[in-house]
Design a protein around this motif. Structure first.
Motif, PDB file in Angstrom:
ATOM      1  N   ILE A 121     -24.847 -25.945  50.785  1.00 48.54           N
ATOM      2  CA  ILE A 121     -25.052 -26.532  49.447  1.00 48.54           C
ATOM      3  C   ILE A 121     -24.144 -27.739  49.261  1.00 48.54           C
ATOM      4  CG2 ILE A 121     -24.893 -26.073  46.973  1.00 48.54           C
ATOM      5  CD1 ILE A 121     -25.469 -23.112  47.654  1.00 48.54           C
ATOM      6  N   LEU A 122     -22.946 -27.646  49.803  1.00 49.38           N
ATOM      7  CA  LEU A 122     -21.990 -28.750  49.774  1.00 49.38           C
ATOM      8  C   LEU A 122     -21.716 -29.177  51.214  1.00 49.38           C
ATOM      9  CD1 LEU A 122     -19.397 -27.533  47.085  1.00 49.38           C
ATOM     10  CD2 LEU A 122     -21.270 -29.173  46.783  1.00 49.38           C
ATOM     11  N   PRO A 123     -21.329 -30.433  51.429  1.00 46.07           N
ATOM     12  CA  PRO A 123     -21.160 -31.490  50.410  1.00 46.07           C
ATOM     13  C   PRO A 123     -22.497 -32.135  50.050  1.00 46.07           C
ATOM     14  CG  PRO A 123     -20.564 -32.321  52.571  1.00 46.07           C
ATOM     15  CD  PRO A 123     -20.904 -30.871  52.762  1.00 46.07           C
ATOM     16  N   THR A 124     -22.602 -32.561  48.821  1.00 42.82           N
ATOM     17  CA  THR A 124     -23.786 -33.286  48.353  1.00 42.82           C
ATOM     18  C   THR A 124     -23.429 -34.044  47.081  1.00 42.82           C
ATOM     19  OG1 THR A 124     -26.093 -33.079  47.664  1.00 42.82           O
ATOM     20  CG2 THR A 124     -24.598 -31.363  46.925  1.00 42.82           C
ATOM     21  N   SER A 125     -24.161 -35.117  46.859  1.00 41.29           N
ATOM     22  CA  SER A 125     -24.018 -35.870  45.603  1.00 41.29           C
ATOM     23  C   SER A 125     -25.317 -35.826  44.809  1.00 41.29           C
ATOM     24  CB  SER A 125     -23.637 -37.322  45.909  1.00 41.29           C
ATOM     25  OG  SER A 125     -24.620 -37.922  46.759  1.00 41.29           O
ATOM     26  N   ASP A 126     -26.253 -34.981  45.262  1.00 35.44           N
ATOM     27  CA  ASP A 126     -27.542 -34.843  44.587  1.00 35.44           C
ATOM     28  C   ASP A 126     -27.336 -34.122  43.254  1.00 35.44           C
ATOM     29  OD1 ASP A 126     -30.096 -34.020  43.690  1.00 35.44           O
ATOM     30  OD2 ASP A 126     -30.884 -34.118  45.741  1.00 35.44           O
ATOM     31  N   VAL A 127     -27.581 -34.829  42.170  1.00 34.35           N
ATOM     32  CA  VAL A 127     -27.333 -34.278  40.836  1.00 34.35           C
ATOM     33  C   VAL A 127     -28.168 -33.025  40.593  1.00 34.35           C
ATOM     34  CG1 VAL A 127     -27.486 -34.735  38.369  1.00 34.35           C
ATOM     35  CG2 VAL A 127     -26.699 -36.537  39.917  1.00 34.35           C
ATOM     36  N   ALA A 128     -29.405 -33.019  41.066  1.00 31.90           N
ATOM     37  CA  ALA A 128     -30.298 -31.867  40.857  1.00 31.90           C
ATOM     38  C   ALA A 128     -29.761 -30.627  41.554  1.00 31.90           C
ATOM     39  CB  ALA A 128     -31.702 -32.196  41.340  1.00 31.90           C
ATOM     40  N   VAL A 129     -29.253 -30.798  42.773  1.00 29.30           N
ATOM     41  CA  VAL A 129     -28.705 -29.653  43.528  1.00 29.30           C
ATOM     42  C   VAL A 129     -27.442 -29.130  42.852  1.00 29.30           C
ATOM     43  CG1 VAL A 129     -27.663 -28.939  45.710  1.00 29.30           C
ATOM     44  CG2 VAL A 129     -29.689 -30.424  45.696  1.00 29.30           C
ATOM     45  N   LEU A 130     -26.567 -30.048  42.446  1.00 32.44           N
ATOM     46  CA  LEU A 130     -25.329 -29.645  41.788  1.00 32.44           C
ATOM     47  C   LEU A 130     -25.622 -28.889  40.489  1.00 32.44           C
ATOM     48  CD1 LEU A 130     -23.210 -32.902  42.291  1.00 32.44           C
ATOM     49  CD2 LEU A 130     -23.001 -30.749  43.545  1.00 32.44           C
ATOM     50  N   LYS A 131     -26.585 -29.377  39.719  1.00 31.44           N
ATOM     51  CA  LYS A 131     -26.916 -28.730  38.455  1.00 31.44           C
ATOM     52  C   LYS A 131     -27.568 -27.373  38.682  1.00 31.44           C
ATOM     53  CE  LYS A 131     -28.958 -29.694  33.948  1.00 31.44           C
ATOM     54  NZ  LYS A 131     -29.622 -30.710  33.093  1.00 31.44           N
ATOM     55  N   ALA A 132     -28.395 -27.263  39.702  1.00 33.37           N
ATOM     56  CA  ALA A 132     -29.074 -25.999  39.986  1.00 33.37           C
ATOM     57  C   ALA A 132     -28.093 -24.891  40.321  1.00 33.37           C
ATOM     58  CB  ALA A 132     -30.062 -26.186  41.139  1.00 33.37           C
ATOM     59  N   HIS A 133     -26.985 -25.245  40.955  1.00 31.83           N
ATOM     60  CA  HIS A 133     -25.979 -24.250  41.326  1.00 31.83           C
ATOM     61  C   HIS A 133     -24.765 -24.280  40.397  1.00 31.83           C
ATOM     62  CE1 HIS A 133     -28.316 -24.667  45.089  1.00 31.83           C
ATOM     63  NE2 HIS A 133     -28.000 -23.403  45.272  1.00 31.83           N
ATOM     64  N   ASN A 134     -24.861 -25.040  39.291  1.00 36.32           N
ATOM     65  CA  ASN A 134     -23.779 -25.144  38.308  1.00 36.32           C
ATOM     66  C   ASN A 134     -22.463 -25.565  38.956  1.00 36.32           C
ATOM     67  OD1 ASN A 134     -22.625 -25.054  35.749  1.00 36.32           O
ATOM     68  ND2 ASN A 134     -22.107 -22.883  35.893  1.00 36.32           N
ATOM     69  N   VAL A 135     -22.541 -26.548  39.842  1.00 36.98           N
ATOM     70  CA  VAL A 135     -21.359 -27.032  40.547  1.00 36.98           C
ATOM     71  C   VAL A 135     -20.764 -28.214  39.790  1.00 36.98           C
ATOM     72  CG1 VAL A 135     -20.505 -28.082  42.673  1.00 36.98           C
ATOM     73  CG2 VAL A 135     -22.229 -26.267  42.770  1.00 36.98           C
ATOM     74  N   GLN A 136     -19.467 -28.101  39.513  1.00 35.58           N
ATOM     75  CA  GLN A 136     -18.741 -29.190  38.859  1.00 35.58           C
ATOM     76  C   GLN A 136     -17.364 -29.309  39.482  1.00 35.58           C
ATOM     77  OE1 GLN A 136     -18.910 -29.642  34.610  1.00 35.58           O
ATOM     78  NE2 GLN A 136     -20.756 -28.390  34.406  1.00 35.58           N
ATOM     79  N   ASN A 137     -16.665 -30.398  39.160  1.00 34.62           N
ATOM     80  CA  ASN A 137     -15.305 -30.579  39.639  1.00 34.62           C
ATOM     81  C   ASN A 137     -14.351 -29.734  38.806  1.00 34.62           C
ATOM     82  OD1 ASN A 137     -15.297 -32.329  41.897  1.00 34.62           O
ATOM     83  ND2 ASN A 137     -15.829 -34.053  40.571  1.00 34.62           N
ATOM     84  N   VAL A 138     -13.657 -28.818  39.456  1.00 30.02           N
ATOM     85  CA  VAL A 138     -12.667 -27.962  38.812  1.00 30.02           C
ATOM     86  C   VAL A 138     -11.338 -28.198  39.511  1.00 30.02           C
ATOM     87  CG1 VAL A 138     -12.028 -25.608  38.216  1.00 30.02           C
ATOM     88  CG2 VAL A 138     -14.453 -26.236  38.339  1.00 30.02           C
ATOM     89  N   LEU A 139     -10.399 -28.807  38.814  1.00 31.89           N
ATOM     90  CA  LEU A 139      -9.107 -29.183  39.408  1.00 31.89           C
ATOM     91  C   LEU A 139      -9.316 -30.065  40.639  1.00 31.89           C
ATOM     92  CD1 LEU A 139      -7.063 -25.825  39.215  1.00 31.89           C
ATOM     93  CD2 LEU A 139      -6.982 -27.777  37.657  1.00 31.89           C
TER      94      LEU A 139
END
Length: 537
Positions: A121-139
């Motif tokens: 799933i990572l690494p990726t900069s695809d906004v759709a993929v990040l949103k589908a897995h609720n991935v955000q920058n945490v610290l």
């Protein structure tokens, strides 16, 4: 926390203590919200057009700086909770508990990042993929955003690890890693494993919170009333912080895309909109759970109740309770702290408190129906000015004084009728007020303004107290013998109310100066025990 815990805490007491730990980040959040509110409003184009002198580069630099400082709490809120929970719950070595909270939260998110990477799933900069897995920058780590709920769960686990391992003894060859040093080490391993489990179990947690949000949303305009009434009803038990945190910081309070980021929770949405330069106006779906809902009761209703109690007091006693009423109104209107007034009638008229809770909830719904959009947390005059008036007519702040005036009249009439008709013994109506006042200690008050030695004596002395702590307005204590606690003496020395939770735990409502009272009492207890130890030796 002072002293040792003699009794195992119940689930009820645990939730009370957990709610208390929320106050440290929430207090900072409230301050940062004011900084962010002032900075963002005074740097907006609308305000500069109205007041051109505010467009001066130096002033604008100051306002933008305030906005940046104010956005700190919003950006790092989960990790602050994960640090504050073990810090607040730990009995000893609190610094180690707090340090482990940060370590555990960071490691947990690194483990989540590792799992996402191994799954491709990572690494990726695809906004759709990040949103589908609720991935955000945490610290600074790409991880699943578990929000405040994830931080709270992690904080509780880390606290339990701290309690279990902070006194760990190892063989001599490994002794360096024992004791308090073992806590962050064990935390790293355990939270690393939990981080691997989060991608598997978190969707179920998110589904449950989302379901709660749908239930509240399906209640329509009555959703804010349910929240506002529930918060007041939970307040006497010290459990209101749990409900408040769910609405303010999780999906239960709403979900919205703000400046390209998915944000969860009513307060989080509001503060994200405050700091987003592309946002104009605030979401009604978020602010309906925030400060605006409290304002009819806080700025109008409770002052009306205080005036009714003053007018219903015996004429010869009014001068004795005037200071009590005035300080309570100031704490309510300026600080948003309502307990100094609420506890004046909670115990003598629980039915009246229930009506107050319903009227507070009605205030939430009324503000939502009128389309008012004033956020933040406290519902006081500061929030009204900073987040209402300073943000222009779009917030419909001008409706708040009208609603507050109506609530003032309703509370005054209702309280005056109830007190007179049912002969309620609100302050100043007792025939023995003079005797009670005279029974109070006449020694010089300490820095807190309270006679702490007299309060300690009324609690049965230092030897009777196992643990001592405080929340916003109350001392929270565990005592050896409840029979040694003199409730009348506590009230005679300006305690607003006393809540006996069970046979060994009680809460003494002091008011805004409770932290100073607790600190003085802890110091007095320490010196008393040292003296007793010397005498025994």
């Amino acid at each position: 926390m002072t002293g040792k815990t003699a009794q195992k805490i119940t689930l009820w007491e645990f939730f009370q203590q957990l709610g208390k730990t929320f106050m440290l980040p929430v207090a900072l959040l409230s301050f940062c919200g004011i900084m962010l509110g002032i900075g963002s409003s005074l740097s907006s184009r609308d305000v500069i057009t109205l007041l051109p002198f505010l467009g001066h580069p130096i002033l604008q630099a100051i306002f933008i700086w305030m906005s940046k400082i104010g956005s700190f709490a919003f950006s790092f809120l989960p990790v602050m909770f994960c640090i504050a929970i073990p810090l607040g719950l730990a009995r000893e070595d609190k610094g180690v508990a707090a340090f482990s909270g940060f370590v555990g939260y960071a490691v947990m998110n690194l483990a989540v990042n590792f799992w996402l990477s191994t799954q491709g799933i990572l690494p990726t900069s695809d906004v759709a993929v990040l949103k589908a897995h609720n991935v955000q920058n945490v610290l600074g780590i790409q991880s699943i955003d578990t929000g405040i709920l994830g931080a709270v769960i992690a904080g509780i686990i880390i606290w339990r690890l701290h309690e279990r391992f902070h006194t760990l003894r190892l063989p001599d060859a490994l002794a360096f890693f024992g004791g308090t040093r073992s806590v962050p080490i064990v935390t790293s391993v355990v939270m690393g494993v939990i981080g691997l489990l989060i991608p598997l179990v978190w969707p179920w947690f998110a589904l449950g919170i989302s379901g709660l949000g749908h239930i509240i949303e399906s209640a329509g305009e009555f959703g804010p009333m349910i929240f506002g009434t529930g918060e007041r009803l939970l307040l006497p038990f010290g459990l209101q912080h749990i409900l408040v945190a769910l609405i303010r910081f999780t999906e239960a309070g709403g979900t919205m895309d703000v400046c390209g980021h998915t944000v969860n929770g009513a307060l989080t949405i509001f503060q994200a909109q405050l700091s987003c330069p592309d946002t104009h106006g605030f979401s009604e779906s978020a602010t309906r759970f925030l400060s605006q809902g409290k304002m009819p009761a806080f700025l109008g209703g409770l002052p009306g109740a205080a005036l009714a109690m003053y007018h219903c007091a015996r004429p010869e006693n009014r001068h004795k309770i005037k200071g009590l009423m005035i300080s309570g109104v100031i704490a309510c209107v300026v600080g948003g702290t309502t307990e100094p007034i609420e506890f004046l009638f909670l115990f003598v008229a629980p039915a009246l408190y229930l009506i107050h809770a319903l009227l507070t909830g009605l205030g939430f719904t009324t503000m939502a129906v009128l389309g008012v959009t004033i956020g933040n947390t406290d519902g006081n005059i500061i929030d009204f000015i900073v987040f209402g008036v300073l943000h222009g007519m779009a917030t419909k702040w001008y409706l708040v004084p009208l609603a507050a005036a109506i609530w003032f009249v309703v509370y005054y009439a209702l309280f005056r009728f109830a007190i007179k008709h049912f002969n309620l013994k609100t302050p100043g109506r007792e025939a023995d007020v003079t005797d009670s006042a005279e029974s109070a200690s006449t020694s010089t008050p300490g820095k807190s303004g309270y006679d702490v030695p007299a309060l300690l004596n009324a609690l049965g002395g230092a030897a009777n107290i196992d643990t001592l702590d405080n929340c916003i307005t109350r001392l929270r204590l565990s005592v050896k013998e409840m029979s040694r606690v003199n409730v009348d003496a506590l009230k005679a020395n300006r305690a607003i109310g006393v809540i006996k939770v069970n046979d060994h735990n009680l809460q003494v409502v002091i008011g805004p100066q409770v932290q100073s009272v607790k600190d003085e009492m802890a110091q007095l207890m320490s010196s008393t025990r040292e003296t007793a130890a010397v005498d025994a030796g």
